[in-house]
Write a protein that holds these residues in place. Structure first.
Motif: not given
Length: 64
Positions: A22-27
């Protein structure tokens, strides 16, 4: 003039999702507040120790 919409097809989207995720930033991992405090104390005392050592060596060399 073409009436098709620009962008990826459903098949291209599914393939990219399967390949890349998915197109998400890692926390970002948060550093525990106690660890931050300990790091600050270490730097504080390390800095004072180095300055104190130099000051003592100057004053001791000035004495006869």
């Amino acid at each position: 003039m073409s009436k098709t919409r620009p962008g990826l097809t459903t098949a291209e989207t599914a393939a990219r999702l399967a390949a890349d995720g998915p197109n998400e930033l890692a926390r970002a991992r948060r550093t525990h507040p106690l660890v931050l405090l300990l790091r600050q104390l270490v730097h504080l005392f390390a800095g004072r120790g180095a300055r104190g050592g130099r000051a003592r060596s100057r004053s001791s060399s000035a004495r006869p």
